[in-house]
Scaffold this motif. Structure first.
Motif, mmCIF file in Angstrom:
data_model
loop_
_atom_site.group_PDB
_atom_site.id
_atom_site.type_symbol
_atom_site.label_atom_id
_atom_site.label_comp_id
_atom_site.label_asym_id
_atom_site.label_seq_id
_atom_site.Cartn_x
_atom_site.Cartn_y
_atom_site.Cartn_z
ATOM 1 N N PRO A 74 1.043 5.461 0.472
ATOM 2 C CA PRO A 74 0.324 6.336 1.403
ATOM 3 C C PRO A 74 -0.876 7.010 0.761
ATOM 4 C CG PRO A 74 2.438 7.297 0.771
ATOM 5 C CD PRO A 74 2.416 5.918 0.214
ATOM 6 N N ILE A 75 -1.844 7.329 1.578
ATOM 7 C CA ILE A 75 -3.044 8.010 1.086
ATOM 8 C C ILE A 75 -3.249 9.322 1.842
ATOM 9 C CG2 ILE A 75 -4.238 5.913 0.365
ATOM 10 C CD1 ILE A 75 -5.898 6.475 3.044
ATOM 11 N N THR A 76 -4.044 10.185 1.258
ATOM 12 C CA THR A 76 -4.387 11.457 1.907
ATOM 13 C C THR A 76 -5.751 11.305 2.559
ATOM 14 O OG1 THR A 76 -3.199 12.646 0.192
ATOM 15 C CG2 THR A 76 -4.783 13.928 1.479
ATOM 16 N N THR A 77 -5.830 11.624 3.848
ATOM 17 C CA THR A 77 -7.135 11.631 4.511
ATOM 18 C C THR A 77 -7.670 13.054 4.423
ATOM 19 O OG1 THR A 77 -6.189 10.066 6.073
ATOM 20 C CG2 THR A 77 -8.340 10.976 6.625
ATOM 21 N N ASN A 109 -6.294 3.533 7.428
ATOM 22 C CA ASN A 109 -5.272 2.657 8.000
ATOM 23 C C ASN A 109 -5.808 1.895 9.193
ATOM 24 O OD1 ASN A 109 -3.108 2.864 6.356
ATOM 25 N ND2 ASN A 109 -2.283 4.671 7.366
ATOM 26 N N ASN A 160 11.336 10.154 -2.432
ATOM 27 C CA ASN A 160 12.217 9.014 -2.179
ATOM 28 C C ASN A 160 11.369 7.739 -2.118
ATOM 29 O OD1 ASN A 160 14.094 7.217 -1.251
ATOM 30 N ND2 ASN A 160 14.766 8.460 0.499
ATOM 31 N N HIS A 189 5.888 6.918 5.992
ATOM 32 C CA HIS A 189 5.517 8.319 5.795
ATOM 33 C C HIS A 189 4.149 8.448 5.137
ATOM 34 C CE1 HIS A 189 6.352 7.899 1.516
ATOM 35 N NE2 HIS A 189 7.476 7.298 1.834
ATOM 36 N N GLY A 190 3.678 9.694 5.030
ATOM 37 C CA GLY A 190 2.379 9.970 4.415
ATOM 38 C C GLY A 190 2.516 10.293 2.937
ATOM 39 N N SER A 191 1.470 10.914 2.385
ATOM 40 C CA SER A 191 1.387 11.109 0.931
ATOM 41 C C SER A 191 2.156 12.343 0.444
ATOM 42 C CB SER A 191 -0.081 11.218 0.520
ATOM 43 O OG SER A 191 -0.677 12.295 1.229
ATOM 44 N N ALA A 192 2.794 13.075 1.370
ATOM 45 C CA ALA A 192 3.655 14.224 1.047
ATOM 46 C C ALA A 192 3.104 15.101 -0.069
ATOM 47 C CB ALA A 192 5.075 13.726 0.703
ATOM 48 N N ASP A 231 3.060 18.106 -0.428
ATOM 49 C CA ASP A 231 3.922 19.263 -0.733
ATOM 50 C C ASP A 231 4.920 18.986 -1.851
ATOM 51 O OD1 ASP A 231 5.086 17.464 1.104
ATOM 52 O OD2 ASP A 231 6.388 18.988 1.997
ATOM 53 N N LYS A 290 0.823 -1.214 0.000
ATOM 54 C CA LYS A 290 0.000 0.000 0.000
ATOM 55 C C LYS A 290 0.855 1.260 0.000
ATOM 56 C CE LYS A 290 -2.850 2.415 3.319
ATOM 57 N NZ LYS A 290 -1.698 3.194 3.780
HETATM 58 P P1 NAD Z 1 4.154 13.167 5.281
HETATM 59 O O1 NAD Z 1 4.893 11.985 5.801
HETATM 60 O O2 NAD Z 1 3.353 12.965 4.056
HETATM 61 O O3 NAD Z 1 5.205 14.366 5.009
HETATM 62 C C1 NAD Z 1 6.038 14.895 6.022
HETATM 63 C C2 NAD Z 1 7.261 15.566 5.374
HETATM 64 O O4 NAD Z 1 8.155 14.537 4.908
HETATM 65 C C3 NAD Z 1 6.912 16.421 4.144
HETATM 66 O O5 NAD Z 1 7.748 17.530 4.110
HETATM 67 C C4 NAD Z 1 7.206 15.505 2.977
HETATM 68 O O6 NAD Z 1 7.577 16.191 1.800
HETATM 69 C C5 NAD Z 1 8.377 14.674 3.505
HETATM 70 N N1 NAD Z 1 8.341 13.313 2.932
HETATM 71 C C6 NAD Z 1 7.493 12.299 3.266
HETATM 72 N N2 NAD Z 1 7.747 11.226 2.534
HETATM 73 C C7 NAD Z 1 8.754 11.550 1.706
HETATM 74 C C8 NAD Z 1 9.438 10.830 0.693
HETATM 75 N N3 NAD Z 1 9.140 9.564 0.394
HETATM 76 N N4 NAD Z 1 10.422 11.474 0.027
HETATM 77 C C9 NAD Z 1 10.745 12.732 0.329
HETATM 78 N N5 NAD Z 1 10.143 13.464 1.276
HETATM 79 C C10 NAD Z 1 9.154 12.877 1.955
HETATM 80 O O7 NAD Z 1 3.230 13.688 6.476
HETATM 81 P P2 NAD Z 1 2.063 14.790 6.474
HETATM 82 O O8 NAD Z 1 2.453 15.933 5.595
HETATM 83 O O9 NAD Z 1 1.778 15.012 7.894
HETATM 84 O O10 NAD Z 1 0.795 14.063 5.856
HETATM 85 C C11 NAD Z 1 0.358 14.219 4.511
HETATM 86 C C12 NAD Z 1 -0.852 13.334 4.259
HETATM 87 O O11 NAD Z 1 -0.482 11.963 4.407
HETATM 88 C C13 NAD Z 1 -2.020 13.565 5.219
HETATM 89 O O12 NAD Z 1 -3.226 13.524 4.501
HETATM 90 C C14 NAD Z 1 -1.956 12.385 6.161
HETATM 91 O O13 NAD Z 1 -3.223 12.049 6.679
HETATM 92 C C15 NAD Z 1 -1.437 11.308 5.234
HETATM 93 N N6 NAD Z 1 -0.725 10.192 5.911
HETATM 94 C C16 NAD Z 1 -0.925 8.959 5.366
HETATM 95 C C17 NAD Z 1 -0.240 7.882 5.882
HETATM 96 C C18 NAD Z 1 -0.474 6.538 5.276
HETATM 97 O O14 NAD Z 1 -1.235 6.432 4.329
HETATM 98 N N7 NAD Z 1 0.172 5.492 5.772
HETATM 99 C C19 NAD Z 1 0.658 8.042 6.947
HETATM 100 C C20 NAD Z 1 0.872 9.334 7.459
HETATM 101 C C21 NAD Z 1 0.176 10.415 6.921
#
Ligand code: NAD
Length: 487
Positions: free
Chosen positions: A72-75, A85, A277, A264-267, A269, A70
């Motif tokens: 990551p997804i955006t909630t 999750n 990565n 990590h989440g769906s990043a 940004d 799986k």
């Molecule tokens: P995030 O982990 O998506 O991002 C946090 C920071 O880390 C950001 O600056 C992002 O650019 C960076 N980052 C994360 N993964 C990266 C990667 N693979 N490569 C480079 N940089 C990376 O956390 P968030 O911003 O708090 O959450 C964004 C969305 O993701 C929200 O909708 C949240 O609900 C969701 N989320 C989903 C999961 C999942 O599906 N397992 C887990 C956590 C958060």
């Protein structure tokens, strides 16, 4: 091996599709025998009106393949959307969340050069049972449920994991100095299960100092097991100190199904920029390959990835200002190194023996047989009646309750937010509209449910508003409830 293993794959939201495509490309070049079945989950399913974020067809695929990779997804914010999750973990019984955390010194900058610890987080219970209520205008509650079988399963899983992966120590984190019954049970079960593994060192830390020590001296830890909420927090701390949240993968394991993902989440940004990565999801996929019996492929992929890092090929998140490549170039760099081994890092070997052990582990009873029918005498010892009260002072309330306790019960204590306010409370104590009134059996009387009903009737007749009750029990004569602070 000839047959391809069907696996369910979700490409997710944000950077999800980019890192999933990269991961699947590497697995394909490495010779993984997998047959992906793609399902839609996440934002577009939520926004199409499925508040759980997953469709019936997707469940059908998951229950059939029993293996889920799986992204990551955006909630979506607000709007009563349930965490997908949590729904998937609980519906498929994925009780164990395994998160290895490794630092890649000297290639990836980190505060600690020698991190190699695995967090084993209980995944279904604790405050994540999600049982919350508003009880009065001023007070809400969330029930923290810790069960003996749930604790036993995850703790035995942690010891089995340590044994199978040649790890020497299992540490337990709880807050049982405060939560003596819930966290106390988890700690007690840990001590019991630890005795079955004399070859593995076992110790326990209170969660606050435990997490501080992970941040400060992570090399002191090996496998760390803990209840759900603590595991959620500790595993992000552990991942962060290894250098990037983009690096770590995680496995969610149940008796029948398993889910693998990045931590990590769906990043959003950085979505669509081609700089994400894919390593976290790739590490999740490596754990999946071991789980489905393809350890040689897992070994090939992991060693190629280590060699890529050693060769200084970094995505932006780990380059930290140095030269960075995009997701696609990173993916190609890993593919080019398939078949090579790292020279500074220890090469990884996942063995078929490990896989056999994995099967044994999933077949072994994680619950001790003798606990199936515990020989316990449970006796009613009293009742906590919770009242909504805005008008009476603690003294007035206590005195009124004394007069209506009746011949079967006696009022023992009144507390507000857990602190004794009657008899003999302090005027300094802050009170809300939520009062817990504890009644116990009168001398020489064995309280019954009928006595409690009669007590509630007298409370109503006295114009007091009870909002809930909690029965107090002893188990084999031992008190099964906490005392109020100051009681
Ligand atoms: P995030 O982990 O998506 O991002 C946090 C920071 O880390 C950001 O600056 C992002 O650019 C960076 N980052 C994360 N993964 C990266 C990667 N693979 N490569 C480079 N940089 C990376 O956390 P968030 O911003 O708090 O959450 C964004 C969305 O993701 C929200 O909708 C949240 O609900 C969701 N989320 C989903 C999961 C999942 O599906 N397992 C887990 C956590 C958060």
């Amino acid at each position: 091996m000839t047959n391809k293993q069907p696996i369910t794959v979700a490409r997710g939201d944000g950077i999800g599709p980019e890192i999933m495509d990269a991961t699947l490309k590497i697995l394909e070049h490495a010779g993984a025998m997998i047959e992906p079945e793609f399902i839609d989950i996440g934002e577009k399913v939520y926004l199409a009106g499925q508040s759980a974020g997953i469709s019936d067809d997707a469940w059908e695929s998951l229950r059939r393949t029993k293996v889920f990779l799986k992204a990551p997804i955006t909630t979506p914010q607000g709007g009563g959307y349930k965490s997908l999750n949590v729904t998937i973990r609980k519906t498929l019984g994925l009780y164990a969340n395994i998160r290895p955390n490794v630092s890649y010194h000297p290639f990836i900058k980190t505060r600690h050069s020698n991190v190699d610890l695995v967090i084993v987080r209980e995944n279904e219970e604790d405050l994540y049972a999600g049982i919350e209520h508003q009880q009065t205008p001023e007070v809400v509650q969330c029930l923290k449920l810790i069960t003996r079988p749930g604790s036993e399963k995850i703790i035995r899983y942690a010891f089995e994991y340590a044994k199978k992966n040649n790890r020497n120590k299992v540490t337990c984190f709880t807050k049982d100095n405060i939560m003596k019954l819930t966290d106390g049970l988890f700690h007690k079960v840990f001590d019991e299960v630890a005795k079955e593994y004399p070859e593995i060192e076992a110790d326990h830390w209170i969660i606050d100092i435990g997490i501080a020590k992970i941040a400060d001296t992570p090399q002191d830890f090996d496998v760390v097991v803990m209840p759900n909420l603590y595991g959620d927090i500790a595993s992000d701390v552990a991942a962060q100190i290894t250098g990037s949240v983009g690096l770590a993968g995680s496995a969610n394991i149940g008796d029948q199904c398993a889910m693998f993902e990045a931590i990590h989440g769906s990043a959003p940004d950085i979505a669509g920029q081609g700089i994400a990565n894919p390593s976290g999801l790739l590490h999740g996929a490596i754990m999946m390959l071991v789980h489905i019996g393809q350890p040689q492929v897992a070994t090939r992929v992991h060693n190629a990835w280590l060699k890529t890092i050693e060769d200084g090929v970094f995505t932006k998140d780990i380059a930290k200002g140095g030269t960075a490549v995009g997701s696609q170039e990173f993916t190609e760099a890993v593919i080019e190194r398939l078949g090579q081994e790292p020279s500074t890092f220890e090469p990884v070997t996942y063995s078929t023996t490990g896989q056999d052990d994995d099967k044994v582990q999933h077949q072994m009873p994680l619950l001790a047989k003798e606990r199936a029918k515990p020989d316990v005498v449970q006796e009613l010892d009293g009742v906590d009646v919770f009242l909504l009260n805005n008008t009476l002072t603690s003294e007035e309330l206590g005195q009124k309750l004394e007069t209506i306790a009746g011949p079967e019960c006696r009022l023992v204590v009144v507390t507000n937010r857990g602190v004794k306010v009657y008899p003999g409370g302090f005027p300094e104590t802050f009170t809300t509209d939520h009062w817990r009134c504890r009644f116990q059996s009168a001398e020489g009387h064995q309280l019954t449910n009928q006595d409690i009903r009669h007590l509630l009737q007298r409370i109503e007749e006295a114009n007091l508003n009870w909002i809930k009750i909690e029965n107090l029990y002893t188990f084999n004569g031992e008190r099964g409830y906490s005392l109020g602070q100051g009681q």
